[in-house]
Design an enzyme around this catalytic site. Structure first.
Site, PDB file in Angstrom:
ATOM      1  N   LYS A 176       5.965 -34.030  24.614  1.00 39.79           N
ATOM      2  CA  LYS A 176       6.530 -34.849  25.692  1.00 39.79           C
ATOM      3  C   LYS A 176       6.317 -34.066  26.976  1.00 39.79           C
ATOM      4  O   LYS A 176       7.093 -33.185  27.329  1.00 39.79           O
ATOM      5  CB  LYS A 176       8.022 -35.064  25.426  1.00 39.79           C
ATOM      6  CG  LYS A 176       8.596 -36.352  25.995  1.00 39.79           C
ATOM      7  CD  LYS A 176       8.570 -36.461  27.485  1.00 39.79           C
ATOM      8  CE  LYS A 176       9.620 -35.667  28.187  1.00 39.79           C
ATOM      9  NZ  LYS A 176       9.426 -35.654  29.666  1.00 39.79           N
ATOM     10  N   GLU A 252      11.778 -21.270  26.806  1.00 38.91           N
ATOM     11  CA  GLU A 252      11.302 -20.490  27.953  1.00 38.91           C
ATOM     12  C   GLU A 252      11.880 -21.159  29.191  1.00 38.91           C
ATOM     13  O   GLU A 252      11.509 -22.289  29.529  1.00 38.91           O
ATOM     14  CB  GLU A 252       9.768 -20.479  27.974  1.00 38.91           C
ATOM     15  CG  GLU A 252       9.208 -19.792  26.730  1.00 38.91           C
ATOM     16  CD  GLU A 252       7.695 -19.614  26.729  1.00 38.91           C
ATOM     17  OE1 GLU A 252       7.002 -20.309  27.477  1.00 38.91           O
ATOM     18  OE2 GLU A 252       7.220 -18.759  25.963  1.00 38.91           O
ATOM     19  N   CYS A 286       7.645 -19.925  37.023  1.00 39.88           N
ATOM     20  CA  CYS A 286       8.927 -19.331  36.618  1.00 39.88           C
ATOM     21  C   CYS A 286       8.943 -17.825  36.852  1.00 39.88           C
ATOM     22  O   CYS A 286       9.997 -17.216  36.940  1.00 39.88           O
ATOM     23  CB  CYS A 286       9.174 -19.629  35.145  1.00 39.88           C
ATOM     24  SG  CYS A 286       7.867 -18.980  34.097  1.00 39.88           S
ATOM     25  N   GLU A 388      18.170 -19.950  41.263  1.00 40.44           N
ATOM     26  CA  GLU A 388      16.720 -20.212  41.256  1.00 40.44           C
ATOM     27  C   GLU A 388      16.417 -21.367  42.211  1.00 40.44           C
ATOM     28  O   GLU A 388      16.996 -22.442  42.094  1.00 40.44           O
ATOM     29  CB  GLU A 388      16.257 -20.599  39.843  1.00 40.44           C
ATOM     30  CG  GLU A 388      14.754 -20.837  39.783  1.00 40.44           C
ATOM     31  CD  GLU A 388      14.260 -21.358  38.418  1.00 40.44           C
ATOM     32  OE1 GLU A 388      14.845 -22.317  37.895  1.00 40.44           O
ATOM     33  OE2 GLU A 388      13.278 -20.801  37.906  1.00 40.44           O
TER      34      GLU A 388
HETATM   35  P1  NAD Z   1      13.208 -29.639  33.484  1.00 36.53           P
HETATM   36  O1  NAD Z   1      14.086 -28.872  32.587  1.00 36.53           O
HETATM   37  O2  NAD Z   1      13.808 -30.562  34.473  1.00 36.53           O
HETATM   38  O3  NAD Z   1      12.199 -30.535  32.628  1.00 36.53           O
HETATM   39  C1  NAD Z   1      11.347 -29.972  31.657  1.00 36.53           C
HETATM   40  C2  NAD Z   1      11.040 -31.015  30.607  1.00 36.53           C
HETATM   41  O4  NAD Z   1      12.233 -31.347  29.907  1.00 36.53           O
HETATM   42  C3  NAD Z   1      10.502 -32.331  31.153  1.00 36.53           C
HETATM   43  O5  NAD Z   1       9.500 -32.788  30.284  1.00 36.53           O
HETATM   44  C4  NAD Z   1      11.725 -33.231  31.117  1.00 36.53           C
HETATM   45  O6  NAD Z   1      11.422 -34.595  31.018  1.00 36.53           O
HETATM   46  C5  NAD Z   1      12.403 -32.742  29.850  1.00 36.53           C
HETATM   47  N1  NAD Z   1      13.841 -32.987  29.766  1.00 36.53           N
HETATM   48  C6  NAD Z   1      14.747 -33.008  30.774  1.00 36.53           C
HETATM   49  N2  NAD Z   1      15.985 -33.239  30.276  1.00 36.53           N
HETATM   50  C7  NAD Z   1      15.867 -33.352  28.933  1.00 36.53           C
HETATM   51  C8  NAD Z   1      16.783 -33.594  27.864  1.00 36.53           C
HETATM   52  N3  NAD Z   1      18.082 -33.741  28.078  1.00 36.53           N
HETATM   53  N4  NAD Z   1      16.297 -33.662  26.601  1.00 36.53           N
HETATM   54  C9  NAD Z   1      14.983 -33.495  26.357  1.00 36.53           C
HETATM   55  N5  NAD Z   1      14.057 -33.279  27.341  1.00 36.53           N
HETATM   56  C10 NAD Z   1      14.498 -33.196  28.604  1.00 36.53           C
HETATM   57  O7  NAD Z   1      12.284 -28.567  34.200  1.00 36.53           O
HETATM   58  P2  NAD Z   1      11.176 -28.824  35.314  1.00 36.53           P
HETATM   59  O8  NAD Z   1      11.851 -29.199  36.586  1.00 36.53           O
HETATM   60  O9  NAD Z   1      10.123 -29.706  34.752  1.00 36.53           O
HETATM   61  O10 NAD Z   1      10.525 -27.353  35.432  1.00 36.53           O
HETATM   62  C11 NAD Z   1      11.006 -26.361  36.296  1.00 36.53           C
HETATM   63  C12 NAD Z   1      11.880 -25.372  35.550  1.00 36.53           C
HETATM   64  O11 NAD Z   1      11.162 -24.854  34.451  1.00 36.53           O
HETATM   65  C13 NAD Z   1      12.262 -24.158  36.377  1.00 36.53           C
HETATM   66  O12 NAD Z   1      13.598 -23.824  36.100  1.00 36.53           O
HETATM   67  C14 NAD Z   1      11.358 -23.053  35.854  1.00 36.53           C
HETATM   68  O13 NAD Z   1      11.830 -21.741  36.024  1.00 36.53           O
HETATM   69  C15 NAD Z   1      11.265 -23.425  34.418  1.00 36.53           C
HETATM   70  N6  NAD Z   1      10.054 -22.871  33.790  1.00 36.53           N
HETATM   71  C16 NAD Z   1      10.179 -21.811  32.929  1.00 36.53           C
HETATM   72  C17 NAD Z   1       9.034 -21.240  32.335  1.00 36.53           C
HETATM   73  C18 NAD Z   1       9.112 -20.062  31.403  1.00 36.53           C
HETATM   74  O14 NAD Z   1       8.100 -19.763  30.769  1.00 36.53           O
HETATM   75  N7  NAD Z   1      10.220 -19.383  31.293  1.00 36.53           N
HETATM   76  C19 NAD Z   1       7.793 -21.780  32.631  1.00 36.53           C
HETATM   77  C20 NAD Z   1       7.707 -22.847  33.514  1.00 36.53           C
HETATM   78  C21 NAD Z   1       8.849 -23.391  34.096  1.00 36.53           C
HETATM   79  O1  6OD Z   2       1.403 -17.189  30.892  1.00 30.79           O
HETATM   80  C1  6OD Z   2       2.120 -17.758  30.058  1.00 30.79           C
HETATM   81  O2  6OD Z   2       1.851 -17.757  28.844  1.00 30.79           O
HETATM   82  C2  6OD Z   2       3.311 -18.468  30.511  1.00 30.79           C
HETATM   83  N1  6OD Z   2       4.072 -19.002  29.542  1.00 30.79           N
HETATM   84  C3  6OD Z   2       3.599 -18.549  31.829  1.00 30.79           C
HETATM   85  C4  6OD Z   2       4.739 -19.194  32.355  1.00 30.79           C
HETATM   86  C5  6OD Z   2       4.805 -19.460  33.665  1.00 30.79           C
HETATM   87  C6  6OD Z   2       5.921 -20.110  34.245  1.00 30.79           C
HETATM   88  O3  6OD Z   2       5.862 -20.952  35.125  1.00 30.79           O
END
Ligand code: NAD
Ligand code: 6OD
Length: 484
Positions: A176, A252, A286, A388
């Site tokens: 998804k 993550e 992130c 954040e």
């Molecule tokens: P988000 O949590 O809003 O959404 C991520 C995904 O989850 C989307 O596909 C969304 O539709 C789905 N989703 C939302 N609510 C849900 C629920 N209740 N049940 C199931 N699915 C649900 O995040 P975003 O705004 O898309 O991304 C930004 C965030 O992601 C930032 O906080 C960023 O730090 C984090 N991020 C972390 C990493 C990592 O590797 N640690 C990598 C990339 C982004």
């Molecule tokens: O490099 C990766 O494997 C990874 N998971 C990066 C995540 C980036 C966050 O936005």
């Protein structure tokens, strides 16, 4: 107008209603996306279950790895299509999608194809009570149907980071992707067909989180595990949703990462590195560094140099090769980032650079751009230092001693990444080992070896992916003990 559909059991399938896919660079609608309702999510999970029984999980490792290498080849053969789709969905500069997102998607499949062939499992010979011996060895089995939910910032990179090891371990998947960036997950479906991946092994359902495809997938009783990348709060909601069925999760999540720049750093190298770490992908990674701590003797010079370096950021159309700074993902996300820009001023920050919306002409005036922004002068307790923001912004604060820098960097509920800049090898190791995070870079940032553990502490995640850690999450290990 382009139509983006769900992909279930090898077929592209419409849902009952559509939502708009918007290009963040100019606000235009570029496609209509078919939302999967409960019925379609059920169909996708059923297809994945059938494909698991139908043989994907029973293929030899060598056969599965060969198919994954074909997926990598197929991504590369459609490189320009993937780049164009990612740029249109995210607004990221074409140069970035071409050097990071799409090459990493192919690399994800290559690395896990290689790893699954070459990674063995531990075995132990032990003594039995009667003085004989027993041989213990573990075998790797698929978990089953894995639900994969991903965000919008590096859509294809983060999706394939999970799909590749899940498939390598013999699982089938229902993915998804973010509602903001549905295109490349769908293009990957065509690529899977091209590479001869059997129907039902890779399924895509489009939609939102709560009361939509995301929640239907996590709550589905026939999904065996959930792997999620996104906001920490969403991770909490998913955890509740899977609790009753005790599905394994890998999370993550968000970050509020700190960089520490020591006075003994290679100055120009550190300025260039921190500029990337703050502004790449318009700060929507992130791992970006929203907190920068600089040792007092070089503080003023560093702030001035970073502000000067920020003038090299060229805001413009993502399709231009000269653009290196794109828009934010959506109007709503821009509103969130701008609310922090306002809050920073209220909390007493000085904007050393940026702090608002850039003046743009033509179609880009409708895009979701903000200025790259550098603040100084906030208290460590300020919300802008604690929360954040996920935008192109950092706060720079001075420190005196190593211990003070370590304490300030660790004073957060998150724990994803840190970046340390020093020419002293001893100090680099010493400080790195005291960071309460999943990844610490010394004199670099976002340099990845895909075999290493990747994940976060605290609010930044649960578990590790990468290399053997991915293989272990996506497998059920069965230890076999044979009395000899
Ligand atoms: P988000 O949590 O809003 O959404 C991520 C995904 O989850 C989307 O596909 C969304 O539709 C789905 N989703 C939302 N609510 C849900 C629920 N209740 N049940 C199931 N699915 C649900 O995040 P975003 O705004 O898309 O991304 C930004 C965030 O992601 C930032 O906080 C960023 O730090 C984090 N991020 C972390 C990493 C990592 O590797 N640690 C990598 C990339 C982004
Ligand atoms: O490099 C990766 O494997 C990874 N998971 C990066 C995540 C980036 C966050 O936005």
């Amino acid at each position: 107008m382009k139509s983006i559909q769900n992909y279930i059991d090898g077929n592209f399938v419409r849902g009952k209603q559509d939502f708009a896919d918007v290009n963040p660079a100019d606000g235009s609608v570029i496609a209509h996306v078919s939302e999967a309702d409960q019925y379609l999510v059920d169909a996708a999970v059923r297809a994945a279950r059938k494909a698991l029984r139908g043989g994907w999980g029973r293929l030899t490792v060598r056969e599965r790895a060969a198919r994954l290498l074909k997926v990598a080849d197929a991504i590369e053969s459609r490189f320009d299509c993937f780049v164009a789709a990612e740029v249109a969905d995210t607004g990221k500069p074409i140069t970035l999608a071409s050097r990071l997102d799409v090459p990493r998607a192919a690399a994800n499949f290559r690395v896990f194809a290689d790893l699954i062939k070459t990674t063995g499992l531990e075995s132990f010979q032990s003594e039995t009570p009667d003085g004989n011996t027993a041989l213990n060895y573990a075998v790797r089995k698929p978990l089953g149907v894995v639900g994969i939910i991903t965000p919008w910032n590096l859509p294809l990179l983060l999706l394939t980071w999970k799909v590749a090891p899940a498939l390598a371990c013999g699982n089938t998947v229902v993915v998804k992707p973010s509602e903001e960036t549905p295109a490349t997950a769908t293009l990957l479906a065509e690529t899977m067909q091209q590479a001869g991946i059997p129907s039902g092994v890779y399924n895509v359902v489009h939609g939102f989180g709560p009361n939509s495809a995301g929640e239907f997938l996590t709550q589905h009783p026939d999904v065996n595990a959930v792997t999620f990348t996104g906001e920490s709060q969403t991770g909490g909601a998913i955890m509740k949703s899977v609790a009753a069925s005790l599905k394994p999760v890998s999370f993550e999540l968000g970050g509020k990462n700190a960089a520490i720049v020591f006075a003994d750093c290679d100055f120009d190298d550190a300025v260039a590195g921190i500029s990337d770490a703050v502004f790449l992908n318009s700060g929507q990674i992130c791992l970006c560094m929203e907190r920068v701590y600089v040792q007092r003797p070089i503080f003023d010079r560093f702030v001035e140099a970073l502000a000067r370096k920020s003038q090299d950021l060229r805001i413009g159309s993502p399709m231009e090769n000269t653009t290196n700074f794109g828009p934010l993902i959506s109007s709503a996300h821009r509103e969130k980032v701008l609310s922090y820009y306002r809050l920073a001023r209220e909390e007493g920050a000085t904007a050393v650079f940026g702090g608002g919306i850039p003046q743009l002409d033509g179609p880009l005036a409708q895009g979701f751009y903000v200025q790259p922004t550098i603040y100084t002068g906030l208290a460590e307790s300020a919300r802008c230092v604690k929360e954040e923001i996920f935008g192109p912004v950092c706060h720079i604060a001075p420190f005196d001693t190593d211990e003070e820098a370590i304490n300030m960097a660790n004073d957060t509920k998150y724990g994803l990444a840190a970046s340390i800049w020093t020419t002293s090898l001893k100090r680099g190791h010493h400080v790195a080992q005291q960071m309460n995070v999943g990844i610490t870079w010394v004199n670099c940032w976002f340099l990845r070896d895909l075999r290493t553990p990747f994940g976060g502490a605290g609010l930044s995640g649960i578990g590790r992916e990468g290399g053997i850690h991915s293989l272990n999450f996506y497998s059920e290990l069965n230890n076999i003990c044979v009395r000899l």
